[in-house]
Design a protein around this motif. Structure first.
Motif, PDB file in Angstrom:
ATOM      1  N   ILE A 266      42.448  66.842  34.753  1.00 19.06           N
ATOM      2  CA  ILE A 266      41.713  66.527  33.523  1.00 19.06           C
ATOM      3  C   ILE A 266      42.412  65.395  32.767  1.00 19.06           C
ATOM      4  O   ILE A 266      41.784  64.442  32.296  1.00 19.06           O
ATOM      5  CB  ILE A 266      41.588  67.784  32.636  1.00 19.06           C
ATOM      6  CG1 ILE A 266      40.673  68.810  33.317  1.00 19.06           C
ATOM      7  CG2 ILE A 266      41.061  67.420  31.251  1.00 19.06           C
ATOM      8  CD1 ILE A 266      40.656  70.167  32.639  1.00 19.06           C
ATOM      9  N   ALA A 267      43.750  65.489  32.669  1.00 14.03           N
ATOM     10  CA  ALA A 267      44.509  64.434  31.987  1.00 14.03           C
ATOM     11  C   ALA A 267      44.391  63.106  32.717  1.00 14.03           C
ATOM     12  O   ALA A 267      44.308  62.038  32.099  1.00 14.03           O
ATOM     13  CB  ALA A 267      45.975  64.846  31.873  1.00 14.03           C
ATOM     14  N   ALA A 268      44.372  63.156  34.046  1.00 13.90           N
ATOM     15  CA  ALA A 268      44.314  61.935  34.855  1.00 13.90           C
ATOM     16  C   ALA A 268      42.983  61.211  34.717  1.00 13.90           C
ATOM     17  O   ALA A 268      42.894  60.002  34.952  1.00 13.90           O
ATOM     18  CB  ALA A 268      44.569  62.267  36.322  1.00 13.90           C
ATOM     19  N   ALA A 269      41.946  61.941  34.334  1.00 11.31           N
ATOM     20  CA  ALA A 269      40.613  61.333  34.226  1.00 11.31           C
ATOM     21  C   ALA A 269      40.529  60.318  33.096  1.00 11.31           C
ATOM     22  O   ALA A 269      39.635  59.469  33.086  1.00 11.31           O
ATOM     23  CB  ALA A 269      39.564  62.424  34.020  1.00 11.31           C
ATOM     24  N   ASP A 270      41.475  60.379  32.159  1.00  6.37           N
ATOM     25  CA  ASP A 270      41.402  59.515  30.981  1.00  6.37           C
ATOM     26  C   ASP A 270      41.442  58.043  31.339  1.00  6.37           C
ATOM     27  O   ASP A 270      40.800  57.223  30.691  1.00  6.37           O
ATOM     28  CB  ASP A 270      42.542  59.871  30.017  1.00  6.37           C
ATOM     29  CG  ASP A 270      42.316  59.302  28.630  1.00  6.37           C
ATOM     30  OD1 ASP A 270      41.176  59.357  28.159  1.00  6.37           O
ATOM     31  OD2 ASP A 270      43.285  58.807  28.021  1.00  6.37           O
ATOM     32  N   ASN A 271      42.223  57.671  32.360  1.00  9.09           N
ATOM     33  CA  ASN A 271      42.213  56.267  32.785  1.00  9.09           C
ATOM     34  C   ASN A 271      41.757  56.133  34.233  1.00  9.09           C
ATOM     35  O   ASN A 271      42.106  55.188  34.927  1.00  9.09           O
ATOM     36  CB  ASN A 271      43.581  55.611  32.568  1.00  9.09           C
ATOM     37  CG  ASN A 271      44.611  56.008  33.606  1.00  9.09           C
ATOM     38  OD1 ASN A 271      44.572  57.109  34.139  1.00  9.09           O
ATOM     39  ND2 ASN A 271      45.549  55.107  33.883  1.00  9.09           N
ATOM     40  N   LEU A 272      40.959  57.100  34.657  1.00  8.04           N
ATOM     41  CA  LEU A 272      40.308  57.045  35.984  1.00  8.04           C
ATOM     42  C   LEU A 272      41.326  56.927  37.120  1.00  8.04           C
ATOM     43  O   LEU A 272      41.133  56.168  38.075  1.00  8.04           O
ATOM     44  CB  LEU A 272      39.310  55.887  36.054  1.00  8.04           C
ATOM     45  CG  LEU A 272      38.218  55.872  34.975  1.00  8.04           C
ATOM     46  CD1 LEU A 272      37.306  54.677  35.149  1.00  8.04           C
ATOM     47  CD2 LEU A 272      37.402  57.167  35.001  1.00  8.04           C
ATOM     48  N   LYS A 273      42.414  57.700  37.018  1.00  9.02           N
ATOM     49  CA  LYS A 273      43.395  57.705  38.106  1.00  9.02           C
ATOM     50  C   LYS A 273      42.773  58.230  39.397  1.00  9.02           C
ATOM     51  O   LYS A 273      41.899  59.099  39.365  1.00  9.02           O
ATOM     52  CB  LYS A 273      44.575  58.625  37.754  1.00  9.02           C
ATOM     53  CG  LYS A 273      45.535  58.105  36.710  1.00  9.02           C
ATOM     54  CD  LYS A 273      46.624  59.121  36.486  1.00  9.02           C
ATOM     55  CE  LYS A 273      47.607  58.657  35.428  1.00  9.02           C
ATOM     56  NZ  LYS A 273      46.978  58.489  34.104  1.00  9.02           N
ATOM     57  N   ARG A 274      43.268  57.722  40.490  1.00 11.10           N
ATOM     58  CA  ARG A 274      42.978  58.374  41.766  1.00 11.10           C
ATOM     59  C   ARG A 274      43.773  59.667  41.816  1.00 11.10           C
ATOM     60  O   ARG A 274      44.954  59.678  41.474  1.00 11.10           O
ATOM     61  CB  ARG A 274      43.382  57.484  42.939  1.00 11.10           C
ATOM     62  CG  ARG A 274      42.386  56.368  43.219  1.00 11.10           C
ATOM     63  CD  ARG A 274      42.749  55.641  44.495  1.00 11.10           C
ATOM     64  NE  ARG A 274      41.645  54.791  44.905  1.00 11.10           N
ATOM     65  CZ  ARG A 274      41.159  54.738  46.126  1.00 11.10           C
ATOM     66  NH1 ARG A 274      41.663  55.499  47.075  1.00 11.10           N
ATOM     67  NH2 ARG A 274      40.163  53.933  46.422  1.00 11.10           N
ATOM     68  N   VAL A 275      43.169  60.743  42.250  1.00 14.71           N
ATOM     69  CA  VAL A 275      43.831  62.040  42.302  1.00 14.71           C
ATOM     70  C   VAL A 275      43.712  62.607  43.707  1.00 14.71           C
ATOM     71  O   VAL A 275      42.608  62.706  44.253  1.00 14.71           O
ATOM     72  CB  VAL A 275      43.217  63.029  41.287  1.00 14.71           C
ATOM     73  CG1 VAL A 275      43.861  64.411  41.433  1.00 14.71           C
ATOM     74  CG2 VAL A 275      43.394  62.511  39.861  1.00 14.71           C
TER      75      VAL A 275
END
Length: 295
Positions: A246-255
């Motif tokens: 959820i936190a990673a979605a803020d700058n559209l990180k690849r997960v």
């Protein structure tokens, strides 16, 4: 003269930007073996340490991603050579970390060195596998080629302290990314010793940064960091992985989500392609003539 002497205990430190700082917080935590015996005090990284590691990884990215793939392969192979030279040390550390016999730990270390060599061999081959020319209708060349994503946060596996660590780190840097590694919380010593090998090899400072401590405490600011481009959640449990995603979605990180993996098995190329971006270039071939085409 007495033969008695004091033991020289090893001081484990973080690895950030090619240097070995203590945690800026000054904190440490006890690392024990599988039977609860004290092994060492490891640095307990803070959020500031995590941010410093990202700055170092970003600074190193341009030169590392701009190096030729062949050169990156040579550099990584040099790491394997040095791991081979410190095989006995890693065998002891893996045996203590994972509760293995010396012979089983030696087999794990051998497999880890082989894994590093395997990825070193892929640096100048992955482009041919996932890139190439695309057929298009028109007077154009259409070429796709992979490029590294950028700064990748890597949560190392918790149980496989050395083979698992290399299996998630090597593919990230082999393809030109730089990494911030969060070592196994329970068994960080092999990762911190690997940092010593990286520091004395040809890997430029900042390409790999190694942090030890509480996985959740370090991973949270990394997942939210605006200058981290991707994150591998291999070492996160289900609940933590959801929070970090959820936190990673803020700058559209690849997960890369955590998944059951047998690190003893030969890996495919999935962990390399997970952190590659595909760039496609169109280039005119020239005017079409009566004979078909002109270059």
């Amino acid at each position: 003269m007495s033969d008695a002497r004091l033991s020289v205990f090893k001081t484990y430190k973080l690895y950030v930007g090619g240097k070995f700082p203590r945690s800026e917080s000054g904190r440490v935590y006890e690392v024990t073996d599988s039977k609860g015996k004290w092994l060492a005090n490891a640095p307990l990284s803070s959020r500031k340490d995590a941010r410093d590691a990202v700055v170092a990884a970003r600074k190193a990215f341009g030169a590392w991603s701009g190096a030729t793939a062949y050169n990156r392969g040579q550099v990584l192979y040099r790491v394997a050579e040095m791991l081979e030279g410190r095989r006995d040390q890693f065998t002891r550390e893996v045996a203590d970390a994972e509760g293995l016999s010396k012979s089983k730990a030696a087999a794990v270390v051998d497999a880890t060195i082989d894994r590093w060599v395997w990825y070193a061999g892929w640096t100048d081959k992955i482009t041919q596998v996932v890139g190439g020319g695309n057929p298009v209708a028109g007077p154009y060349f259409n070429l796709s080629s992979p490029e590294p994503t950028g700064v990748v946060a890597v949560l190392a596996p918790q149980e496989s302290s050395f083979l698992g660590l290399v299996s998630v780190l090597a593919p990230v840097i082999a393809t030109g990314n730089t990494a911030v590694v969060v070592a196994s919380e329970k068994s960080p010593l092999p990762a911190l010793s690997l940092a010593e090998v990286l520091a004395t090899s040809d890997v430029p400072g900042g390409v790999v940064n190694v942090l030890s401590g509480r996985t959740a405490e370090i991973a949270t600011p990394l997942a939210a960091h605006q200058d981290v481009n991707a994150i591998d959640l291999a070492g996160a449990d289900e609940e933590l992985a959801k929070e970090l995603e959820i936190a990673a979605a803020d700058n559209l990180k690849r997960v890369l989500r955590p998944q059951p993996v047998d690190y003893a098995e030969t890996p495919g190329i999935d962990r390399m392609t997970a952190f590659l971006e595909t760039k496609t270039v169109w280039h005119p071939t020239g005017s079409l003539g009566a004979s078909g085409s002109s270059y």
